[in-house]
Design an enzyme around this catalytic site. Structure first.
Site, PDB file in Angstrom:
ATOM      1  N   GLY A 188      45.722  50.050  44.170  1.00 25.56           N
ATOM      2  CA  GLY A 188      44.252  50.387  44.782  1.00 25.56           C
ATOM      3  C   GLY A 188      43.746  49.125  45.552  1.00 25.56           C
ATOM      4  O   GLY A 188      44.570  48.589  46.179  1.00 25.56           O
ATOM      5  N   CYS A 189      42.552  48.754  45.025  1.00 25.04           N
ATOM      6  CA  CYS A 189      42.168  47.723  45.854  1.00 25.04           C
ATOM      7  C   CYS A 189      42.694  46.362  45.674  1.00 25.04           C
ATOM      8  O   CYS A 189      43.038  45.797  44.274  1.00 25.04           O
ATOM      9  CB  CYS A 189      40.461  47.376  45.297  1.00 25.04           C
ATOM     10  SG  CYS A 189      39.756  45.856  45.713  1.00 25.04           S
ATOM     11  N   PHE A 190      43.224  45.634  46.622  1.00 21.25           N
ATOM     12  CA  PHE A 190      43.720  44.318  46.551  1.00 21.25           C
ATOM     13  C   PHE A 190      43.051  43.125  45.883  1.00 21.25           C
ATOM     14  O   PHE A 190      43.554  42.297  45.102  1.00 21.25           O
ATOM     15  CB  PHE A 190      44.638  44.009  47.535  1.00 21.25           C
ATOM     16  CG  PHE A 190      43.821  44.118  48.955  1.00 21.25           C
ATOM     17  CD1 PHE A 190      42.305  43.695  49.115  1.00 21.25           C
ATOM     18  CD2 PHE A 190      44.365  44.147  50.053  1.00 21.25           C
ATOM     19  CE1 PHE A 190      41.689  43.540  50.177  1.00 21.25           C
ATOM     20  CE2 PHE A 190      43.885  43.811  51.372  1.00 21.25           C
ATOM     21  CZ  PHE A 190      42.321  43.651  51.424  1.00 21.25           C
ATOM     22  N   TRP A 191      41.937  43.411  45.932  1.00 20.47           N
ATOM     23  CA  TRP A 191      41.060  42.279  45.283  1.00 20.47           C
ATOM     24  C   TRP A 191      41.201  42.424  43.814  1.00 20.47           C
ATOM     25  O   TRP A 191      41.065  41.144  43.177  1.00 20.47           O
ATOM     26  CB  TRP A 191      39.588  42.619  45.618  1.00 20.47           C
ATOM     27  CG  TRP A 191      39.104  42.540  46.917  1.00 20.47           C
ATOM     28  CD1 TRP A 191      39.701  41.849  48.057  1.00 20.47           C
ATOM     29  CD2 TRP A 191      37.827  43.155  47.386  1.00 20.47           C
ATOM     30  NE1 TRP A 191      39.075  42.000  49.170  1.00 20.47           N
ATOM     31  CE2 TRP A 191      37.909  42.931  48.986  1.00 20.47           C
ATOM     32  CE3 TRP A 191      36.727  43.765  46.933  1.00 20.47           C
ATOM     33  CZ2 TRP A 191      36.834  42.952  49.648  1.00 20.47           C
ATOM     34  CZ3 TRP A 191      35.597  44.506  47.801  1.00 20.47           C
ATOM     35  CH2 TRP A 191      35.682  43.968  49.049  1.00 20.47           C
TER      36      TRP A 191
END
Length: 176
Positions: A10-13
């Site tokens: 999902g979100c790489f953060w």
């Protein structure tokens, strides 16, 4: 001698934030992989039209943390049973995927998936894909170390902080 692993959750953060403090992890880069467009940027990847996934490239010392252990941490800190989405982030760019860089990583990935599936860890089937490692494009500078640089941002507080807290509570012995 270091090795690398590439995970899309999902979100790489989020993925960067949960793996960066694992002992043996020497570097994490947020970026894009698995698409057809050369040199993608955040705006184009967000459309879902490039085929890329938001991912992280982890450089690690296998004498300190194994690929299989990094993979297990990755799997339990996102939802590997949700196809093309993580929470409110929807689209193939937010898919759960592993991009093995060696035949051994591919074998270990399959073994860990089988292990987690047999243990019923997630209560539903794992839909995380195993995809060929294509070119990894490093994301723009402002995406690197995003959580550490923006801890009070709304998304960080609501989505990333609980994942980091879960990691610290359940896997603290693996952290620096």
């Amino acid at each position: 001698m270091t090795e690398q692993a590439i995970f899309a959750g999902g979100c790489f953060w989020c993925t960067e934030a949960v793996l960066k403090d694992v002992r043996g992890v020497e570097k994490i880069e947020s970026g894009y992989i698995g698409g057809q467009v050369p040199n993608p940027d955040y705006r184009s990847v967000c459309t879902g039209d490039t085929g890329h996934a938001e991912a992280v490239r982890v450089t690690f010392d296998p004498n300190v943390v194994s690929y299989a252990d990094l993979l297990r941490l990755f799997m339990v800190t996102h939802d590997p049973t949700s196809l093309n989405r993580q929470g409110a982030d929807v689209g193939t760019q937010y898919r759960s995927a592993v991009f093995p860089l060696t035949p051994q990583q591919e074998q270990e990935t399959k073994a860990v998936f089988e292990e987690l599936g047999q243990q019923g860890v997630f209560g539903k089937p794992i839909v995380t894909s195993i995809e060929p490692a294509t070119t990894f494009y490093v994301a723009e500078d402002y995406h690197q170390d995003y959580y550490a640089n923006n801890p009070n941002q709304g998304y960080c507080m609501a989505v990333i902080a609980p994942k980091v807290a879960k990691l610290r509570a359940h896997y603290g012995e693996m952290l620096r």
